[in-house]
Motif scaffolding. Structure first.
Motif, PDB file in Angstrom:
ATOM      1  N   ILE A  90       7.663  -2.960 -14.173  1.00 31.08           N
ATOM      2  CA  ILE A  90       6.908  -1.732 -14.411  1.00 31.08           C
ATOM      3  C   ILE A  90       7.831  -0.519 -14.264  1.00 31.08           C
ATOM      4  N   GLU A  91       7.714   0.429 -15.181  1.00 26.57           N
ATOM      5  CA  GLU A  91       8.464   1.678 -15.067  1.00 26.57           C
ATOM      6  C   GLU A  91       7.772   2.581 -14.052  1.00 26.57           C
ATOM      7  N   VAL A  92       8.537   3.085 -13.097  1.00 23.23           N
ATOM      8  CA  VAL A  92       7.967   3.921 -12.037  1.00 23.23           C
ATOM      9  C   VAL A  92       8.532   5.333 -12.112  1.00 23.23           C
ATOM     10  N   ARG A  93       7.640   6.298 -12.055  1.00 21.56           N
ATOM     11  CA  ARG A  93       8.031   7.700 -11.951  1.00 21.56           C
ATOM     12  C   ARG A  93       7.495   8.229 -10.626  1.00 21.56           C
ATOM     13  N   ARG A  94       8.266   9.059  -9.968  1.00 23.21           N
ATOM     14  CA  ARG A  94       7.875   9.567  -8.650  1.00 23.21           C
ATOM     15  C   ARG A  94       7.511  11.046  -8.736  1.00 23.21           C
ATOM     16  N   GLU A  95       6.338  11.380  -8.216  1.00 21.92           N
ATOM     17  CA  GLU A  95       5.883  12.765  -8.171  1.00 21.92           C
ATOM     18  C   GLU A  95       5.047  12.972  -6.917  1.00 21.92           C
ATOM     19  N   LYS A  96       5.130  14.160  -6.363  1.00 19.20           N
ATOM     20  CA  LYS A  96       4.290  14.522  -5.222  1.00 19.20           C
ATOM     21  C   LYS A  96       2.950  15.010  -5.767  1.00 19.20           C
ATOM     22  N   LEU A 139       6.495   3.060   2.912  1.00 21.36           N
ATOM     23  CA  LEU A 139       5.557   2.241   2.141  1.00 21.36           C
ATOM     24  C   LEU A 139       5.564   2.629   0.661  1.00 21.36           C
ATOM     25  N   GLU A 140       5.712   3.915   0.379  1.00 22.56           N
ATOM     26  CA  GLU A 140       5.856   4.347  -1.020  1.00 22.56           C
ATOM     27  C   GLU A 140       7.093   3.712  -1.652  1.00 22.56           C
ATOM     28  N   GLU A 141       8.176   3.665  -0.878  1.00 17.42           N
ATOM     29  CA  GLU A 141       9.408   3.049  -1.371  1.00 17.42           C
ATOM     30  C   GLU A 141       9.202   1.560  -1.648  1.00 17.42           C
ATOM     31  N   GLU A 142       8.489   0.877  -0.744  1.00 16.16           N
ATOM     32  CA  GLU A 142       8.226  -0.551  -0.938  1.00 16.16           C
ATOM     33  C   GLU A 142       7.358  -0.786  -2.168  1.00 16.16           C
ATOM     34  N   ALA A 143       6.341   0.042  -2.340  1.00 13.71           N
ATOM     35  CA  ALA A 143       5.472  -0.085  -3.513  1.00 13.71           C
ATOM     36  C   ALA A 143       6.273   0.100  -4.795  1.00 13.71           C
ATOM     37  N   THR A 144       7.185   1.057  -4.776  1.00 10.86           N
ATOM     38  CA  THR A 144       8.035   1.314  -5.935  1.00 10.86           C
ATOM     39  C   THR A 144       8.908   0.100  -6.254  1.00 10.86           C
ATOM     40  N   GLN A 167       0.865  -1.183   0.000  1.00 10.92           N
ATOM     41  CA  GLN A 167       0.000   0.000   0.000  1.00 10.92           C
ATOM     42  C   GLN A 167       0.905   1.237   0.000  1.00 10.92           C
ATOM     43  N   PRO A 168       0.767   2.131  -0.983  1.00  8.76           N
ATOM     44  CA  PRO A 168       1.697   3.272  -1.078  1.00  8.76           C
ATOM     45  C   PRO A 168       1.379   4.382  -0.078  1.00  8.76           C
ATOM     46  N   GLY A 169       1.333   3.993   1.199  1.00  5.03           N
ATOM     47  CA  GLY A 169       1.012   4.966   2.236  1.00  5.03           C
ATOM     48  C   GLY A 169      -0.457   5.316   2.279  1.00  5.03           C
ATOM     49  N   GLN A 170      -1.289   4.544   1.580  1.00  6.92           N
ATOM     50  CA  GLN A 170      -2.723   4.812   1.478  1.00  6.92           C
ATOM     51  C   GLN A 170      -3.500   3.510   1.625  1.00  6.92           C
ATOM     52  N   MET A 229      -1.145   6.171  -6.230  1.00  9.12           N
ATOM     53  CA  MET A 229      -0.438   5.858  -7.473  1.00  9.12           C
ATOM     54  C   MET A 229      -1.387   6.016  -8.652  1.00  9.12           C
ATOM     55  N   LEU A 230      -0.808   6.262  -9.820  1.00  7.55           N
ATOM     56  CA  LEU A 230      -1.588   6.456 -11.037  1.00  7.55           C
ATOM     57  C   LEU A 230      -0.987   5.600 -12.145  1.00  7.55           C
ATOM     58  N   PHE A 231      -1.763   4.661 -12.649  1.00  7.90           N
ATOM     59  CA  PHE A 231      -1.333   3.776 -13.734  1.00  7.90           C
ATOM     60  C   PHE A 231      -1.736   4.446 -15.045  1.00  7.90           C
ATOM     61  N   ILE A 232      -0.763   5.046 -15.740  1.00  7.67           N
ATOM     62  CA  ILE A 232      -1.113   5.759 -16.971  1.00  7.67           C
ATOM     63  C   ILE A 232      -1.086   4.847 -18.190  1.00  7.67           C
ATOM     64  N   GLY A 233      -0.604   3.613 -18.012  1.00  9.50           N
ATOM     65  CA  GLY A 233      -0.658   2.644 -19.102  1.00  9.50           C
ATOM     66  C   GLY A 233       0.694   2.329 -19.698  1.00  9.50           C
ATOM     67  N   ASN A 234       0.717   1.291 -20.563  1.00 11.40           N
ATOM     68  CA  ASN A 234       1.943   0.860 -21.237  1.00 11.40           C
ATOM     69  C   ASN A 234       3.083   0.597 -20.255  1.00 11.40           C
ATOM     70  N   GLY A 235       2.726   0.032 -19.108  1.00 15.24           N
ATOM     71  CA  GLY A 235       3.746  -0.340 -18.136  1.00 15.24           C
ATOM     72  C   GLY A 235       4.351   0.807 -17.368  1.00 15.24           C
ATOM     73  N   VAL A 236       3.649   1.937 -17.280  1.00 16.04           N
ATOM     74  CA  VAL A 236       4.166   3.109 -16.560  1.00 16.04           C
ATOM     75  C   VAL A 236       3.223   3.479 -15.419  1.00 16.04           C
ATOM     76  N   VAL A 237       3.782   3.593 -14.220  1.00 14.37           N
ATOM     77  CA  VAL A 237       3.003   3.955 -13.032  1.00 14.37           C
ATOM     78  C   VAL A 237       3.673   5.132 -12.329  1.00 14.37           C
ATOM     79  N   ILE A 238       2.859   6.087 -11.903  1.00 14.67           N
ATOM     80  CA  ILE A 238       3.345   7.211 -11.108  1.00 14.67           C
ATOM     81  C   ILE A 238       3.065   6.897  -9.642  1.00 14.67           C
ATOM     82  N   VAL A 239       4.091   6.950  -8.804  1.00 13.67           N
ATOM     83  CA  VAL A 239       3.935   6.697  -7.368  1.00 13.67           C
ATOM     84  C   VAL A 239       4.249   7.982  -6.611  1.00 13.67           C
TER      85      VAL A 239
END
Length: 406
Positions: free
Chosen positions: A322-328, A309-314, A254-257, A264-274
């Protein structure tokens, strides 16, 4: 042990979903129909926030040329008909379904619409057993993330830290949906793992293969209840949704939630924003050092857990390819842009509907989505006042609507 597990599996309910995937929540889902639940207060009075969301979704759906499916009950229908009779909604395509049972406003969490046209709900579990199972899963996974005293408090007072994702079960909404469907002589399928809608995100990897990302709260709770291991639960999910391999069920912390779609936001094509709460954690630690007191120390502890937890989710996502991008992109009740819905407008362009927030944060998010990541033509934000009240109830735009493409 294997014999015992085999006996347990034989006692599990049979698959009744037709082994179909839920609609994808990424861009490839091509969502063109939004399902909205509208309800009044417990005293049967209209609620200003609910009216505001009805207006917002109706205007947005009309503007984009989508269709709105509204589930309601009792006198609530009057509010909808009075509002949608106004001239500004002349172009709106919508239907109203009236239930004889109570309606829950969090449309996202209590039901899954499957690609084969069926509707699936989680099985109803014993409330105490589910709470215990999810708590024990956290106890096992979260050891060492924060000191033991704070960990025990986080488990005991979860509503003050990270709430357990069990409110669908507690609300009995799945049971009520099943009763309503039975009255209408409709079949309802069942999700055998305990997964609330916001804690499961269907999308695709970089090769286009379908994947389902599931929060570890759901996996652990189901494993404890059925006395199986995590991979056994992944197999159950594969069976329910027709996936070929358990590698397509990606289990992440759970990414802190309490739900994935809040962090987190799954924008598709194997890319997730955490989400990335590192800057807030740094500020909280500094504040606790400058003004050492219970309040500042507790805030630092809560943010430390969230960040860990965000780090663990990543790590979990990256391990699955999965490609992960980090944004607040969230800050408690101030704003949350993870929680939203991708849709395809009548013009063929993609749009993202999400929670409103402070102007500077909205502008930054629009820049990311439209210019940097180039995933949508436009981001549509809900009214700020309604958003603030909704986030105080731990739900936003993405919790209030559920998308399908037909």
């Amino acid at each position: 042990m294997e014999l015992i597990k085999q006996k347990i599996r034989e006692l599990l309910p049979s698959v009744d979903t037709g082994k179909a995937l839920p609609y994808k929540k990424t861009l490839s889902g091509r969502i063109q129909v939004l399902h909205l639940n509208y309800t009044r207060s417990q005293t049967d009075e209209p609620i200003e926030t609910e009216i505001d969301y009805l207006k917002f979704f109706a205007r947005t759906v009309a503007e984009l040329g989508l269709r709105l499916e509204i589930l309601t009950n009792g006198k609530s229908r009057q509010d909808i008909e009075e509002e949608l009779a106004k001239d500004e909604y002349e172009a709106l395509e919508y239907t109203i379904t009236e239930s004889q049972f109570p309606v829950w406003k969090w449309a996202e969490d209590s039901v899954e619409y499957l690609e084969n046209g069926r509707v699936a709900i989680p099985y109803q579990f014993n409330d105490k057993l589910l709470e215990w199972a999810m708590t024990e899963g956290r106890r096992h996974r979260w050891q060492g993330k924060i000191d033991q005293e704070n960990l025990e408090e986080a488990l005991r007072e979860d509503h003050l830290w990270i709430p357990l994702g069990i409110r669908v079960n507690a609300s009995k909404m799945g049971w009520e949906l099943e009763c309503a469907a039975s009255t209408a002589e409709q079949d309802v399928a069942h999700i055998r793992a305990y997964i609330e809608g916001g804690n499961m995100i269907t999308g695709e990897d970089a090769t286009g293969k379908p994947v389902i990302v599931v929060g570890k709260d759901a996996i652990a709770a189901t494993a404890y209840i059925y006395q199986l291991n995590d991979n056994d639960v992944r197999r159950i999910i594969c069976e329910d949704f027709g996936l070929e391999s358990i590698e397509q069920v990606i289990c992440i912390e759970q990414p802190g939630q309490f739900h994935l779609d809040m962090g987190m936001l799954f924008i598709g094509n194997g890319v997730v924003i955490v989400n990335d709460s590192s800057a807030m954690l740094k500020d909280a630690i500094e504040m606790a050092e400058i003004v050492p007191c219970l309040t500042t120390q507790k805030m630092a502890a809560k943010l430390k857990l969230q960040y860990q937890l965000e780090e663990e989710a990543t790590k979990d996502l990256k391990a699955a390819g999965i490609e992960v991008r980090r944004e607040k992109l969230e800050q408690d009740v101030l704003y949350n842009f993870f929680n939203g819905e991708f849709v395809e407008g009548k013009d063929g362009f993609n749009y993202y509907i999400t929670n409103g927030g402070p102007q500077e944060h909205e502008e930054r998010f629009k820049t990311l989505m439209v210019k940097e990541w180039k995933v949508v033509k436009k981001v549509i934000f809900s009214p700020k006042e309604a958003t603030h009240k909704s986030l105080q109830e731990r739900g936003g735009v993405g919790c209030r609507i559920k998308g399908t493409n037909k």
